[in-house]
Design a protein around this motif. Sequence first.
Motif, PDB file in Angstrom:
ATOM      1  N   UNK A 379      30.229 -28.451  56.407  1.00 30.69           N
ATOM      2  CA  UNK A 379      30.222 -29.885  56.093  1.00 30.69           C
ATOM      3  C   UNK A 379      29.698 -30.695  57.271  1.00 30.69           C
ATOM      4  N   UNK A 380      30.033 -30.273  58.491  1.00 30.51           N
ATOM      5  CA  UNK A 380      29.495 -30.963  59.666  1.00 30.51           C
ATOM      6  C   UNK A 380      27.982 -30.782  59.755  1.00 30.51           C
ATOM      7  N   UNK A 381      27.508 -29.600  59.428  1.00 31.29           N
ATOM      8  CA  UNK A 381      26.061 -29.370  59.387  1.00 31.29           C
ATOM      9  C   UNK A 381      25.421 -30.253  58.322  1.00 31.29           C
ATOM     10  N   UNK A 382      26.123 -30.411  57.207  1.00 32.41           N
ATOM     11  CA  UNK A 382      25.645 -31.313  56.158  1.00 32.41           C
ATOM     12  C   UNK A 382      25.561 -32.751  56.676  1.00 32.41           C
ATOM     13  N   UNK A 399      11.876 -31.617  60.820  1.00 27.82           N
ATOM     14  CA  UNK A 399      12.051 -30.514  61.771  1.00 27.82           C
ATOM     15  C   UNK A 399      13.497 -30.031  61.791  1.00 27.82           C
ATOM     16  N   UNK A 400      14.443 -30.974  61.764  1.00 38.16           N
ATOM     17  CA  UNK A 400      15.863 -30.599  61.775  1.00 38.16           C
ATOM     18  C   UNK A 400      16.230 -29.860  60.494  1.00 38.16           C
ATOM     19  N   UNK A 401      15.747 -30.346  59.355  1.00 45.41           N
ATOM     20  CA  UNK A 401      16.086 -29.666  58.107  1.00 45.41           C
ATOM     21  C   UNK A 401      15.474 -28.271  58.049  1.00 45.41           C
ATOM     22  N   UNK A 402      14.248 -28.127  58.526  1.00 43.09           N
ATOM     23  CA  UNK A 402      13.617 -26.799  58.564  1.00 43.09           C
ATOM     24  C   UNK A 402      14.429 -25.858  59.452  1.00 43.09           C
ATOM     25  N   UNK A 403      14.908 -26.383  60.589  1.00 43.27           N
ATOM     26  CA  UNK A 403      15.720 -25.563  61.492  1.00 43.27           C
ATOM     27  C   UNK A 403      17.016 -25.132  60.813  1.00 43.27           C
ATOM     28  N   UNK A 404      17.631 -26.035  60.046  1.00 46.36           N
ATOM     29  CA  UNK A 404      18.884 -25.693  59.356  1.00 46.36           C
ATOM     30  C   UNK A 404      18.632 -24.651  58.276  1.00 46.36           C
ATOM     31  N   UNK A 405      17.553 -24.805  57.506  1.00 43.28           N
ATOM     32  CA  UNK A 405      17.229 -23.803  56.496  1.00 43.28           C
ATOM     33  C   UNK A 405      16.896 -22.457  57.145  1.00 43.28           C
ATOM     34  N   UNK A 406      16.218 -22.502  58.286  1.00 43.06           N
ATOM     35  CA  UNK A 406      15.899 -21.262  58.997  1.00 43.06           C
ATOM     36  C   UNK A 406      17.174 -20.561  59.460  1.00 43.06           C
ATOM     37  N   UNK A 407      18.152 -21.339  59.911  1.00 43.02           N
ATOM     38  CA  UNK A 407      19.424 -20.762  60.346  1.00 43.02           C
ATOM     39  C   UNK A 407      20.128 -20.088  59.176  1.00 43.02           C
ATOM     40  N   UNK A 408      20.131 -20.748  58.011  1.00 42.70           N
ATOM     41  CA  UNK A 408      20.731 -20.143  56.826  1.00 42.70           C
ATOM     42  C   UNK A 408      19.984 -18.858  56.454  1.00 42.70           C
ATOM     43  N   UNK A 409      18.664 -18.886  56.564  1.00 44.45           N
ATOM     44  CA  UNK A 409      17.864 -17.707  56.230  1.00 44.45           C
ATOM     45  C   UNK A 409      18.176 -16.542  57.169  1.00 44.45           C
TER      46      UNK A 409
END
Length: 557
Positions: A379-382, A399-409
């Motif tokens: 939720x904090x990441x959200x 860039x931040x959203x791509x980084x977050x999706x990359x972390x999930x991947x």
Amino acid sequence: MYKSDVKLNYSPAAQRSTLLFAAFLLTIVVLTLNLSLLSSRFNGDGLGYARVVEDADSSKLFSISARLLFCPTGKLVHSIVGFVDSDIRSVHSLQILNSIFGALGVGVFFLAAFRISRSIRLSILAALGLGFSLSYWFWSTNATSYPGCIFFLIVTLYLLIKLTETSGRRRYLLLCLLIGLTHALANFFWLTALLAAPAIVLGIIVGYRGATIIGRIKAAITYSASLLLFLVIPLLVAGFATGRVDSLSGFPAWLTVASYGIPPDLSLLNLSKGIIGFSSSVFRIIELGPAIKQAVWGVPYVIENNLRLYVEMVVFVLLWVFLIAVAFYLVRYRKEVFRSKTRMAWVLAFWAIPPALFGLIWLGSDTERWLSVLLVLWLLILFIAIHAARFLSAARAKAIEIALWAFVAVIFAHNLVFAVIPDHDPDNNQYMQSAQYLNSRMSGSDLILLWGHDHVFTADHLTYFFGIEAHHLGRYAKKRPDEAFSTLDSDILNCRARGSRVFVSGRIFLYQDLPESHHSDANANTERAEFAEFFSKWKMTSAFTHGTDTYMEVFEE
């Protein structure tokens, strides 16, 4: 605002349909993934619950206080699944139940995230991040009670978020009553869900907009009364009905029977275990944790796979760099991030702190201790994704959203390759491999006594899958020496009296414990050397060898 942050701006009916369809699709995808990759690695708890489900004595179903509804629910699912496959074992029915709970939890978490973000895409990011985190994913494919607990905690969290949007007094109190019920249900699958109570009370009090102090207190009392009604009364009934307690004074002992006899301990060693456990709840870490304990605290360990150790070092560093970056972002932009979420921020803090402290003083290396904290993390990441989309430039937000999706991947790929797929392969279950060999050397009425961390669940596999009476000596070691030896003596004599053989692991006669011995990690009351002295009064001969283990047959004194 980052223009690709698409929100639902059309009619309420269409919005609701789209949102529910997205949650349904997400749930089906996760459920399919879970069911296709059910774990073949079981611990003693899961196999113990499976034995209760298959037991002819139905009163045992309600005998486990800390997980009161898990076995009854498992029995129901096992009966339903039995219509499709009459040969299915209860342990696999429990896995199906947990896969359903895990998938539903991801779906409800998505709905909770959407109530905060109003973005389907960002809500999917948070939900998949939770669903692919190692602890959540692993237990959703296994046979213990944690997925049921965390599912009802997610439902409770969803209702808390909904509570902040509710203004009518009657509706607010009704939601408080419902929250008490869902929180009670979470405790029926794992009693440590009580740790969420402070956050729930705080959320109810601060979330009641426009209410007087008396009104807020009434709302908190409504929740508390609901929790007591739905939790305490069923526990009382179950305790007396199953004969586990015969007076109110016996209740505390019954409620804490699942504590393994290990007292909480605030120490640097437990702190390191907690850090390792939390890290392992996100990424699968097998080699690095023990290696850290060996390097820092001198706990002996033998590295089995150097390549895996190096990979785990990389993801461990990646995780903590990511967490530090999250913390830095939240501190730097705290006024904007929490501008309209101050109440929710306090609720999340109170939600995370009790289980985090609990995990740092008691069995913190167990990944299930950190499941509640994972809800807060995602939720904090959200919150960060929402803030970036609304307040930063389009380029930075993207860039931040791509980084977050990359972390999930990365989480998904690492846990799939190094945890879920290997755990799905029964050949990777060392306890089953040992149990299969030992079963080939024994008859159904024999007794075998095991020792060592790498055999901690071998006895459970022997008993459940092959019907062999088997015990890890660590079970006796938790008792006082006099009680341990009298019980052990009785078990051996009973086995010999019925004309059966008794075997014991030769490891107890070594000059020192093998690396990562189970009893040293569990603060046993009876040491290996004391067991060696106990067995020295019996006649023994070498019976067979498996790998580096020699098993001795025990004869009369």
